[in-house]
Structure formats: C-alpha cells, structure tokens
Design an enzyme around this catalytic site. Structure first.
Site, PDB file in Angstrom:
ATOM      1  N   HIS A 121      -8.090  12.093   7.797  1.00  0.00           N
ATOM      2  CA  HIS A 121      -8.009  10.628   7.966  1.00  0.00           C
ATOM      3  C   HIS A 121      -6.928  10.252   8.966  1.00  0.00           C
ATOM      4  O   HIS A 121      -6.182  11.116   9.430  1.00  0.00           O
ATOM      5  CB  HIS A 121      -7.821   9.917   6.616  1.00  0.00           C
ATOM      6  CG  HIS A 121      -6.573  10.294   5.858  1.00  0.00           C
ATOM      7  ND1 HIS A 121      -5.327   9.822   6.194  1.00  0.00           N
ATOM      8  CD2 HIS A 121      -6.391  11.077   4.760  1.00  0.00           C
ATOM      9  CE1 HIS A 121      -4.427  10.288   5.334  1.00  0.00           C
ATOM     10  NE2 HIS A 121      -5.051  11.072   4.458  1.00  0.00           N
ATOM     11  N   GLU A 172       0.966   7.265   6.651  1.00  0.00           N
ATOM     12  CA  GLU A 172       0.418   7.939   5.471  1.00  0.00           C
ATOM     13  C   GLU A 172      -0.285   9.265   5.770  1.00  0.00           C
ATOM     14  O   GLU A 172      -1.487   9.404   5.588  1.00  0.00           O
ATOM     15  CB  GLU A 172      -0.553   7.012   4.739  1.00  0.00           C
ATOM     16  CG  GLU A 172      -1.607   6.332   5.602  1.00  0.00           C
ATOM     17  CD  GLU A 172      -2.573   5.493   4.749  1.00  0.00           C
ATOM     18  OE1 GLU A 172      -3.093   6.027   3.753  1.00  0.00           O
ATOM     19  OE2 GLU A 172      -2.807   4.328   5.092  1.00  0.00           O
ATOM     20  N   ASP A 183       0.859  -1.185   0.000  1.00  0.00           N
ATOM     21  CA  ASP A 183       0.000   0.000   0.000  1.00  0.00           C
ATOM     22  C   ASP A 183       0.896   1.236   0.000  1.00  0.00           C
ATOM     23  O   ASP A 183       1.461   1.587   1.036  1.00  0.00           O
ATOM     24  CB  ASP A 183      -0.881  -0.063   1.264  1.00  0.00           C
ATOM     25  CG  ASP A 183      -1.904   1.063   1.334  1.00  0.00           C
ATOM     26  OD1 ASP A 183      -2.009   1.834   0.377  1.00  0.00           O
ATOM     27  OD2 ASP A 183      -2.597   1.152   2.366  1.00  0.00           O
TER      28      ASP A 183
HETATM   29  N1  GLY Z   1      -5.474   2.723  -0.075  1.00  0.00           N
HETATM   30  C1  GLY Z   1      -6.200   2.872   1.121  1.00  0.00           C
HETATM   31  C2  GLY Z   1      -5.319   3.295   2.210  1.00  0.00           C
HETATM   32  O1  GLY Z   1      -4.283   3.849   1.981  1.00  0.00           O
HETATM   33  O2  GLY Z   1      -5.590   3.040   3.346  1.00  0.00           O
HETATM   34 MN    MN Z   2      -3.015   3.556   0.379  1.00  0.00          MN
HETATM   35 MN    MN Z   3      -3.131   2.784   3.543  1.00  0.00          MN
END
Ligand code: GLY
Ligand code: MN
Ligand code: MN
Length: 461
Positions: A379, A408, A299
């Site tokens: 997020h 992230e 990811d």
């Molecule tokens: N691609 C979804 C996330 O980064 O959680």
């Molecule tokens: Mn992702």
């Molecule tokens: Mn992710």
C-alpha cells in the site's frame, strides 16, 4: 420557560415546533470560519466570470425499514456551512465583481417529526446561525435556484457524483433556458465545484487544526487504553470496545472509519474489521482506528504484542517498520509529493526484507526495480487527512504548510514455504498524523508510544 440556560444542543421540550429562542438553535457542527471559507470560494468563482454554486448536504440513508444510518453531511457542505441537518442545500450566486448572495435551503419545522427526531432549525433561524444571507424552505429550492441562475454564466456543482443531482441540474438548466424568450440567459457551463473546494480544504485553517489536534489526542489516548487493556484471551471486539469507549467518553461523535482490530493472522489483512477472534499468546495485535470529532478525522495505527513482549522475530520486523516511518517522516516537508516519503519508506523496508532474508535479491535497487517488495508492502505510505479520512488531494499535490497527511508504512508476512515460520503472520503497520509546518512536520498522534521498548513498558505498567 424559566430555569437554567441550556448548553448548546440542549433542547427544551416546549420548543417543539414553536418559535425557538435564539439560544435553542443548535450551533454549527464546526466553526466559526464558514464565512471566510465561502469568501475564498466566491473570489475564485468571480475570477472565472461568476456563476451560481449549488451544494447538497445529502439525505438520510435507510439501514432497514424506518431505521436510518446516522446522518453525516457531505464534507464540502460541512466545510462551508456547518449546518448539521439532512436534506439541506447551500446556494451562492457570485457576480464577476465578487458580489455574493448566499441562501440556505432546509427542512421546515414539523411538530410531529420533531417529537420523534428532535428540533429542526427551520428556515426562520437557519440564516442567522449558519452563515447565509437568507434561508428558505426546502420546497422553494427549485424556484430559488432557477431565479438565481438567470443571467449567470455557469453552474458550479458536484458533477458526476450523484445521478439525482445530475438530473436536477438538467432540470434547472432547462427551466432557465425556458425563460430565454423573456430575455434571460441560461448558464452555458457546469464547472466541478468539488475540485474547487478541494483546493481550499487541502490547507487547514486555524479552527480545523485545533479540532484535528484534539481528535488526534483523543485517538492516541484510545490506543493507549486499548493497548493497556489487551491480554491473551480478549476478543478483538472487546479491544474495539475500549477504543469506542474512549472516543465517546471524550466527546468524539463517531469513528472516522470502521475500526481495525486485527490479531495474529488478521494483522496481514489490511482492512480487517474487529471481529470475534480471541487474541492468542505470542501474537501481534494491529489496531488502525481513529475518531471523528466535529466532522474531522484522525487515523492512527499501532501494532503490539498481545502478551506485552515482542518475540525476537516480531521485534526485528517491528524495528524495520519504525525505521521506515522515521525515514518517511524526515522526507515529509513542504514542496515534496506524497511519493517522496513513500519512496523513502520503501527503501528502508526493502533493506529490511534483505536483512531478514525474506527475499532472494542481492541488492536493494534490484528489489525495488522488480517490484518484488510489494509482496510484503503493497500500500501507499500516506494520504491527506481532514474532514474525510482519505481526504481531498492526490499524488500530484505538492505538500505545503497547513496540510495534514498520514505516514503509515507497514510489513505483512503471510505463511509461505519460503518464509521461516517465526515470521509467519507478522503484520505490522505504524501510522501517525502529520501537520505540515513551514519547515517540516509536527506529528499530532504521538500521545501513544511507537518505539517497541516504550510499548512494552506501557503494557507492563
Ligand atoms: N484506516 C485506513 C487508512 O489508514 O488509510
Ligand atoms: Mn489508518
Ligand atoms: Mn491512513
């Protein structure tokens, strides 16, 4: 048949529904530690007093008419068996001393269906290749479960996940209860098997780490390819095609989730799927994409300028996100919760919002306290990664060596009257996959650059 030996997965046509030669039986999707994983689960069930565990692979789902979605087993089932086919079940009876009996139930061989869909392993070969004491025809599943559940104190199964499974459990329970007059005791508890397997899946074993490392490498190379390919005028779908080409070229079977290729204003849509928009000069491209290799996810997110050169405003925001990710990486280590790297990232992002005058508050604490920073960062900063892209484990799980998480942070600035126009439509996320080690973390996905200068260099090259 004479001739060269087949490689794994290669099937001779004359084997269809006749007896398979051992080398023709497809290998487990991933391995070979399934027995060890089963033993750990058995030990835990024995500590609870024993019982019978029941786990389903799942069924094919129809996309339209007779055309199914590609099948992929339930992750818990893959984790414990590596068996690739739909409609399979895995059973494990565990007594209170930890003695076990394991059974794999699978579809029978079928000459007609195999002409269309390929070899089925069949019960004759399933046990020896797929880590079970014996294998049975799917049609004997009910009888086998009912027999194994007699005098067991509990069922261990996914609860409240699937109505058909809940109903099947009810049927099995009532069938065992019906044997009460013959002196057979029925289980008096159903324990959630998902939670037990989740505790195991959190810590990756050496095979899992090896596979996830490779998945991360492939995905990083796919991002490099997509970045190097991008020019103003390319459509999002063309850039997605570069990613997919690299995933498959290197042997990954699938994407781990629908690829996000988001240009310009789309970069502020968190899960924008690659569409038909052309990328324009002066815009950013945000790619969030990862392959699935042998069941395991990767990811990665990178954000870069379509024309190879960040504008000053893009660069200023980008460097804030890089710094936030660096802070989150430093805050990720055994013993902390996922909220710790998140809090570290939020502080840097909030400071950036103040510095860039995106917000009116006078102090970072006021900005965080009020929650107003969520206008630009809405997020979480990470999640666990494994067989599932959003893997087992939650915000209350203390991090430990052998876990893999994502890191992230991002900033997303939509057009608004109170925002200078040079910041409009700047959506930036940077995401890497982190393996927790004894002391800190190792980033698995740095095969694709992160620093703005390095990205510009790659795109120039
Ligand atoms: N691609 C979804 C996330 O980064 O959680
Ligand atoms: Mn992702
Ligand atoms: Mn992710």
């Amino acid at each position: 048949m004479n001739g060269p030996s087949p490689t794994p997965g290669e099937i001779f046509y004359n084997s269809l529904a006749s007896e398979l030669k051992p080398q023709e039986v497809p290998p487990p999707v991933h391995g070979p530690q399934h027995r060890a994983r089963q033993a750990r689960l058995a030990q835990w069930i024995a500590q609870q007093g024993g019982g019978i565990a029941v786990l389903a692979a799942g069924e094919e789902i129809i996309r339209n008419r007779d055309n199914p979605f590609p099948f992929r087993s339930h992750s818990d089932f893959l984790y414990l068996t590596g068996f690739p086919e739909p409609d399979a079940w895995w059973l494990m009876r565990v007594d209170d001393k930890g003695n076990t009996e394991t059974v794999l139930a699978c579809r029978p061989r079928d000459a007609e269906r195999e002409i269309w869909d390929g070899i089925r392993v069949g019960p004759q070969h399933a046990a020896q290749r797929f880590s079970a004491d014996r294998a049975i025809d799917l049609s004997s599943l009910d009888d086998t479960v009912i027999a194994l559940a007699g005098d067991m104190p509990a069922f261990y199964a996914h609860m409240g996940m699937d109505a058909a499974l809940d109903e099947r459990l009810r049927h099995w329970l009532s069938a065992v209860r019906a044997k009460g007059r013959a002196g057979v005791n029925a289980p008096d508890r159903i324990v959630d098997l998902g939670a037990a397997i989740a505790r195991q899946r959190l810590i990756k074993d050496s095979d899992e780490i090896k596979t996830m490392r490779r998945a991360a490498e492939i995905s990083a190379q796919a991002h490099v390819r997509a970045m190097a390919f991008t020019r103003p005028g390319h459509h999002e779908f063309e850039i997605e095609a570069e990613l997919l080409h690299e995933f498959r070229r290197q042997g990954a079977q699938s994407v781990a989730y629908g690829s996000i290729v988001a240009s310009g204003p789309h970069s502020c849509i968190l899960h924008h799927r690659a569409g038909s928009r052309p990328v324009r000069d002066g815009e950013l491209v945000l790619i969030d994409a990862g392959c699935e290799l042998d069941g395991y996810a990767s990811d990665i997110t990178r954000t870069y300028p379509a024309n190879g050169k960040f504008t000053p405003a893009q660069r200023a925001v980008y460097d804030v996100v890089v710094a936030a990710q660096q802070a989150a990486v430093h805050a990720t280590r055994p013993g902390v919760l996922l909220s710790d790297p998140h809090d570290a990232a939020v502080r840097v992002l909030a400071q950036g919002m103040l510095d860039l005058k995106l917000v009116a508050q006078s102090s970072i604490d006021a900005l965080i306290e009020s929650g107003d920073y969520k206008r630009f960062y809405m997020h979480r900063t990470g999640h666990f990664l494994g067989l599932d892209v959003h893997d087992v484990g939650d915000v209350k799980t203390p991090l430990a060596a052998g876990m893999i998480t994502t890191i992230e942070p991002g900033l997303y600035i939509r057009p608004a009257d109170d925002i200078p126009t040079e910041f409009w439509n700047i959506g930036i996320r940077i995401e890497d996959d982190a393996l927790l080690t004894a002391a800190d973390v190792e980033l698995l996905t740095r095969g694709v650059p992160v620093q703005a200068d390095a990205i510009e260099g790659l795109m120039r090259g």
